[in-house]
Design a protein around this motif. Structure first.
Motif, PDB file in Angstrom:
ATOM      1  N   MET A  52       0.706  -3.447   3.067  1.00 19.78           N
ATOM      2  CA  MET A  52      -0.079  -2.533   3.870  1.00 19.78           C
ATOM      3  C   MET A  52       0.622  -2.205   5.188  1.00 19.78           C
ATOM      4  O   MET A  52       0.515  -1.113   5.690  1.00 19.78           O
ATOM      5  CB  MET A  52      -1.458  -3.158   4.119  1.00 19.78           C
ATOM      6  N   GLY A  53       1.345  -3.181   5.746  1.00 22.34           N
ATOM      7  CA  GLY A  53       2.046  -2.956   7.007  1.00 22.34           C
ATOM      8  C   GLY A  53       3.122  -1.894   6.900  1.00 22.34           C
ATOM      9  O   GLY A  53       3.316  -1.093   7.818  1.00 22.34           O
ATOM     10  N   TYR A  54       3.831  -1.864   5.761  1.00 23.31           N
ATOM     11  CA  TYR A  54       4.858  -0.849   5.559  1.00 23.31           C
ATOM     12  C   TYR A  54       4.230   0.540   5.524  1.00 23.31           C
ATOM     13  O   TYR A  54       4.745   1.482   6.121  1.00 23.31           O
ATOM     14  CB  TYR A  54       5.614  -1.081   4.243  1.00 23.31           C
ATOM     15  N   PHE A  55       3.113   0.641   4.823  1.00 16.58           N
ATOM     16  CA  PHE A  55       2.421   1.921   4.687  1.00 16.58           C
ATOM     17  C   PHE A  55       1.932   2.414   6.042  1.00 16.58           C
ATOM     18  O   PHE A  55       2.053   3.601   6.360  1.00 16.58           O
ATOM     19  CB  PHE A  55       1.264   1.783   3.698  1.00 16.58           C
ATOM     20  N   LEU A  56       1.375   1.532   6.853  1.00 23.45           N
ATOM     21  CA  LEU A  56       0.895   1.932   8.182  1.00 23.45           C
ATOM     22  C   LEU A  56       2.037   2.386   9.077  1.00 23.45           C
ATOM     23  O   LEU A  56       1.888   3.352   9.834  1.00 23.45           O
ATOM     24  CB  LEU A  56       0.134   0.781   8.836  1.00 23.45           C
ATOM     25  N   ARG A  57       3.182   1.718   8.998  1.00 23.83           N
ATOM     26  CA  ARG A  57       4.331   2.142   9.801  1.00 23.83           C
ATOM     27  C   ARG A  57       4.782   3.541   9.392  1.00 23.83           C
ATOM     28  O   ARG A  57       5.138   4.363  10.231  1.00 23.83           O
ATOM     29  CB  ARG A  57       5.468   1.143   9.655  1.00 23.83           C
ATOM     30  N   TRP A  58       4.777   3.798   8.087  1.00 29.14           N
ATOM     31  CA  TRP A  58       5.157   5.127   7.616  1.00 29.14           C
ATOM     32  C   TRP A  58       4.123   6.176   8.039  1.00 29.14           C
ATOM     33  O   TRP A  58       4.489   7.260   8.480  1.00 29.14           O
ATOM     34  CB  TRP A  58       5.324   5.143   6.095  1.00 29.14           C
ATOM     35  N   ILE A  59       2.837   5.854   7.926  1.00 25.80           N
ATOM     36  CA  ILE A  59       1.775   6.794   8.314  1.00 25.80           C
ATOM     37  C   ILE A  59       1.902   7.152   9.788  1.00 25.80           C
ATOM     38  O   ILE A  59       1.796   8.320  10.166  1.00 25.80           O
ATOM     39  CB  ILE A  59       0.379   6.205   8.009  1.00 25.80           C
ATOM     40  N   PHE A  60       2.142   6.155  10.638  1.00 18.91           N
ATOM     41  CA  PHE A  60       2.279   6.442  12.067  1.00 18.91           C
ATOM     42  C   PHE A  60       3.522   7.288  12.347  1.00 18.91           C
ATOM     43  O   PHE A  60       3.498   8.156  13.221  1.00 18.91           O
ATOM     44  CB  PHE A  60       2.279   5.157  12.895  1.00 18.91           C
ATOM     45  N   ALA A  61       4.601   7.059  11.617  1.00 20.74           N
ATOM     46  CA  ALA A  61       5.788   7.904  11.776  1.00 20.74           C
ATOM     47  C   ALA A  61       5.480   9.334  11.340  1.00 20.74           C
ATOM     48  O   ALA A  61       5.867  10.297  12.009  1.00 20.74           O
ATOM     49  CB  ALA A  61       6.952   7.341  10.962  1.00 20.74           C
ATOM     50  N   PHE A  62       4.772   9.477  10.227  1.00 18.67           N
ATOM     51  CA  PHE A  62       4.396  10.808   9.743  1.00 18.67           C
ATOM     52  C   PHE A  62       3.499  11.508  10.758  1.00 18.67           C
ATOM     53  O   PHE A  62       3.696  12.690  11.065  1.00 18.67           O
ATOM     54  CB  PHE A  62       3.694  10.694   8.383  1.00 18.67           C
ATOM     55  N   LEU A  63       2.518  10.792  11.296  1.00 19.05           N
ATOM     56  CA  LEU A  63       1.627  11.388  12.296  1.00 19.05           C
ATOM     57  C   LEU A  63       2.379  11.782  13.558  1.00 19.05           C
ATOM     58  O   LEU A  63       2.104  12.835  14.144  1.00 19.05           O
ATOM     59  CB  LEU A  63       0.488  10.422  12.628  1.00 19.05           C
ATOM     60  N   LEU A  64       3.309  10.952  13.998  1.00 18.58           N
ATOM     61  CA  LEU A  64       4.104  11.274  15.179  1.00 18.58           C
ATOM     62  C   LEU A  64       4.872  12.578  14.978  1.00 18.58           C
ATOM     63  O   LEU A  64       4.849  13.468  15.838  1.00 18.58           O
ATOM     64  CB  LEU A  64       5.073  10.129  15.484  1.00 18.58           C
ATOM     65  N   LEU A  65       5.525  12.703  13.841  1.00 20.73           N
ATOM     66  CA  LEU A  65       6.280  13.924  13.563  1.00 20.73           C
ATOM     67  C   LEU A  65       5.362  15.120  13.358  1.00 20.73           C
ATOM     68  O   LEU A  65       5.645  16.220  13.852  1.00 20.73           O
ATOM     69  CB  LEU A  65       7.167  13.717  12.332  1.00 20.73           C
ATOM     70  N   ALA A  66       4.260  14.929  12.642  1.00 22.18           N
ATOM     71  CA  ALA A  66       3.347  16.036  12.372  1.00 22.18           C
ATOM     72  C   ALA A  66       2.606  16.478  13.629  1.00 22.18           C
ATOM     73  O   ALA A  66       2.321  17.675  13.788  1.00 22.18           O
ATOM     74  CB  ALA A  66       2.356  15.649  11.282  1.00 22.18           C
ATOM     75  N   LEU A 124      11.677   1.122  10.793  1.00 17.53           N
ATOM     76  CA  LEU A 124      10.815   0.218  11.538  1.00 17.53           C
ATOM     77  C   LEU A 124      10.436  -1.001  10.707  1.00 17.53           C
ATOM     78  O   LEU A 124      10.203  -2.083  11.246  1.00 17.53           O
ATOM     79  CB  LEU A 124       9.554   0.952  12.002  1.00 17.53           C
ATOM     80  N   SER A 125      10.400  -0.860   9.381  1.00 16.11           N
ATOM     81  CA  SER A 125       9.996  -1.955   8.502  1.00 16.11           C
ATOM     82  C   SER A 125      11.168  -2.742   7.933  1.00 16.11           C
ATOM     83  O   SER A 125      10.952  -3.715   7.217  1.00 16.11           O
ATOM     84  CB  SER A 125       9.182  -1.393   7.336  1.00 16.11           C
TER      85      SER A 125
END
Length: 131
Positions: A1-15, A111-112
């Motif tokens: 789950m931690g990997y997924f959250l790191r990716w989601i936050f990266a996606f949100l930052l870029l989006a 990040l992961s």
């Protein structure tokens, strides 16, 4: 789950910074910087902090060459999907989202990566500490 959250936050930052819709920082700041300069500066600084955190961690964990390799694998995957006819590159909106997705994968993996390396090798990473 931690990997997924790191990716989601990266996606949100870029989006949040830029995307093909009208709801992003770049378009909002261009339209409102004269009336909302303090808010524009605050939002720009918050986005800048997010980029510094992600880019610093990514460069420390996988480096520039690792970033290039991950982006190359994603590009090759997109090429295969295009070659098989699953993906078309005629829609600029989809292309922009694919670019955001690709860059977010690079930042999320970067990040992961220490966690992945520790899980694979059993060795923990430590920063150099000057005493």
């Amino acid at each position: 789950m931690g990997y997924f959250l790191r990716w989601i936050f990266a996606f949100l930052l870029l989006a949040l910074t830029f995307n093909p819709t009208d709801y992003n920082f770049v378009r909002w700041s261009v339209a409102n910087y004269a009336e909302e300069l303090p808010v524009t500066v605050l939002m720009a600084l918050l986005l800048c902090i997010g980029y510094i955190i992600y880019l610093r961690a990514t460069l420390r964990s996988i480096g520039g060459f690792g970033m290039f390799l991950i982006l190359s694998v994603v590009a090759a995957l997109l090429w295969v999907l295009y070659d098989w006819g699953v993906l078309t590159l005629e829609n600029r909106t989809v292309n922009t989202w694919l670019g955001i997705f690709s860059l977010s994968l690079v930042l999320g993996i970067g990040l992961s990566w220490s966690l992945v390396r520790r899980a694979l090798s059993g060795q923990a990473d430590m920063d150099d500490v000057d005493e």
